[in-house]
Write a protein that holds these residues in place. Structure first.
Motif, short mmCIF file in Angstrom:
data_model
loop_
_atom_site.label_atom_id
_atom_site.label_comp_id
_atom_site.label_asym_id
_atom_site.label_seq_id
_atom_site.Cartn_x
_atom_site.Cartn_y
_atom_site.Cartn_z
N ARG A 52 0.81 -1.22 0.00
CA ARG A 52 0.00 0.00 0.00
C ARG A 52 0.84 1.26 0.00
NH1 ARG A 52 -3.31 0.52 4.59
NH2 ARG A 52 -4.70 1.84 3.41
N ASP A 53 1.89 1.30 0.83
CA ASP A 53 2.71 2.52 0.90
C ASP A 53 3.47 2.76 -0.40
OD1 ASP A 53 4.17 0.21 1.42
OD2 ASP A 53 5.58 1.21 2.75
N LYS A 54 3.87 1.70 -1.08
CA LYS A 54 4.57 1.85 -2.36
C LYS A 54 3.62 2.38 -3.44
CE LYS A 54 8.38 -1.29 -1.83
NZ LYS A 54 8.42 -2.10 -0.68
N VAL A 55 2.37 2.00 -3.36
CA VAL A 55 1.38 2.51 -4.33
C VAL A 55 1.29 4.02 -4.20
CG1 VAL A 55 -1.08 2.55 -4.90
CG2 VAL A 55 0.06 0.38 -4.45
N VAL A 56 1.24 4.51 -2.99
CA VAL A 56 1.18 5.96 -2.78
C VAL A 56 2.45 6.62 -3.30
CG1 VAL A 56 1.10 7.79 -1.02
CG2 VAL A 56 -0.41 5.80 -0.83
N TYR A 57 3.58 6.03 -3.01
CA TYR A 57 4.87 6.58 -3.44
C TYR A 57 4.97 6.63 -4.96
CZ TYR A 57 9.92 6.87 -4.15
OH TYR A 57 11.17 7.24 -4.57
N TYR A 58 4.68 5.53 -5.63
CA TYR A 58 4.81 5.49 -7.09
C TYR A 58 3.75 6.34 -7.79
CZ TYR A 58 8.33 1.88 -6.56
OH TYR A 58 9.46 1.19 -6.23
N SER A 59 2.58 6.41 -7.22
CA SER A 59 1.55 7.22 -7.86
C SER A 59 1.90 8.71 -7.81
CB SER A 59 0.18 6.96 -7.24
OG SER A 59 0.15 7.33 -5.88
N THR A 60 2.77 9.10 -6.87
CA THR A 60 3.28 10.47 -6.84
C THR A 60 3.92 10.81 -8.17
OG1 THR A 60 3.72 10.31 -4.48
CG2 THR A 60 4.90 12.03 -5.69
N PHE A 61 4.79 9.94 -8.62
CA PHE A 61 5.52 10.19 -9.87
C PHE A 61 4.61 10.09 -11.09
CE2 PHE A 61 8.62 8.80 -6.74
CZ PHE A 61 9.44 9.93 -6.73
N VAL A 62 3.63 9.22 -11.01
CA VAL A 62 2.67 9.10 -12.11
C VAL A 62 1.90 10.42 -12.24
CG1 VAL A 62 0.58 7.93 -12.91
CG2 VAL A 62 2.48 6.60 -11.96
N GLU A 63 1.45 10.97 -11.13
CA GLU A 63 0.70 12.23 -11.19
C GLU A 63 1.57 13.37 -11.70
OE1 GLU A 63 -1.89 13.28 -8.01
OE2 GLU A 63 -2.74 11.27 -7.90
N PHE A 64 2.82 13.44 -11.25
CA PHE A 64 3.73 14.47 -11.78
C PHE A 64 3.93 14.30 -13.29
CE2 PHE A 64 6.00 14.93 -7.45
CZ PHE A 64 5.23 16.03 -7.11
N ALA A 65 4.15 13.07 -13.72
CA ALA A 65 4.39 12.82 -15.15
C ALA A 65 3.15 13.15 -15.98
CB ALA A 65 4.80 11.36 -15.35
N LEU A 66 1.98 12.76 -15.52
CA LEU A 66 0.76 13.05 -16.26
C LEU A 66 0.49 14.56 -16.31
CD1 LEU A 66 -1.58 10.15 -15.10
CD2 LEU A 66 -0.34 10.36 -17.27
N GLY A 67 0.72 15.23 -15.19
CA GLY A 67 0.55 16.69 -15.17
C GLY A 67 1.49 17.37 -16.15
N ALA A 68 2.75 16.95 -16.16
CA ALA A 68 3.72 17.52 -17.09
C ALA A 68 3.33 17.21 -18.54
CB ALA A 68 5.12 16.97 -16.79
N ALA A 69 2.86 15.99 -18.78
CA ALA A 69 2.48 15.61 -20.14
C ALA A 69 1.31 16.46 -20.64
CB ALA A 69 2.13 14.12 -20.20
N LEU A 70 0.37 16.77 -19.77
CA LEU A 70 -0.76 17.61 -20.17
C LEU A 70 -0.30 19.00 -20.61
CD1 LEU A 70 -3.42 16.63 -17.50
CD2 LEU A 70 -3.67 16.38 -19.98
N VAL A 71 0.72 19.51 -19.96
CA VAL A 71 1.22 20.84 -20.30
C VAL A 71 2.13 20.80 -21.53
CG1 VAL A 71 2.69 22.75 -19.50
CG2 VAL A 71 1.01 21.71 -17.95
N LEU A 72 2.97 19.79 -21.60
CA LEU A 72 4.02 19.76 -22.62
C LEU A 72 3.63 19.08 -23.93
CD1 LEU A 72 7.00 18.91 -20.26
CD2 LEU A 72 6.35 21.16 -21.14
N ALA A 73 2.66 18.20 -23.88
CA ALA A 73 2.31 17.43 -25.09
C ALA A 73 1.74 18.35 -26.15
CB ALA A 73 1.30 16.34 -24.75
#
Length: 152
Positions: A52-73
């Motif tokens: 469970r704790d790893k899911v929270v940790y990894y989803s942090t990076f997923v959200e950052f990546a998706l946010g960046a992709a929305l701006v940069l794509a």
């Protein structure tokens, strides 16, 4: 023009661009929240879920990546839109779990508040598909495919 070309041509407008940037801000803010308040996000991960704790940790990076992709794509906005929409669908069971287990987090301290929150998750999916032009591109692609099959 190929079916793929039609599918990738996303409509661009100021409201859609602002919508993408706003959704990116929501995702990046969520990512920051994962780092600063991990227990709040842990409340959304079903209790039976492994690591469970790893899911929270990894989803942090997923959200950052998706946010960046929305701006940069630029060229791949449609694909980014479908991926972001899929992300919101994939995390929805966590919101359902929070409701069913009556876990308080994010100020959601009642069944009513947690239930109302469930209604907003589909809006995030719609926001992702609209702001990236993914729905419009899919409709155009279907129309092009239908038109091509009629011409044969």
């Amino acid at each position: 023009m190929t079916h793929q070309d039609v599918a990738e041509r996303a409509p661009t407008s100021v409201p859609r661009t602002l919508g993408r940037w706003g959704l990116a801000a929501v995702l990046i803010t969520g990512g920051v929240g994962h780092l600063t308040r991990p227990d709040e996000f842990l409340a959304q991960v079903p209790p039976f879920f492994p690591a469970r704790d790893k899911v929270v940790y990894y989803s942090t990076f997923v959200e950052f990546a998706l946010g960046a992709a929305l701006v940069l794509a630029r060229r791949h906005k449609v694909r980014v839109g479908w991926v972001v929409a899929a992300f919101f669908v994939l995390i929805f069971p966590g919101n359902i779990s929070q409701f069913l287990t009556r876990t308080d987090a994010f100020g959601l301290d009642s069944d009513a508040a947690r239930g109302i929150r469930l209604l907003f998750q589909p809006l995030l999916v719609v926001w992702a598909l609209w702001s990236t032009g993914a729905w419009a591109a899919r409709r155009r692609a279907r129309g092009a495919a239908t038109g091509a099959s009629r011409r044969r």
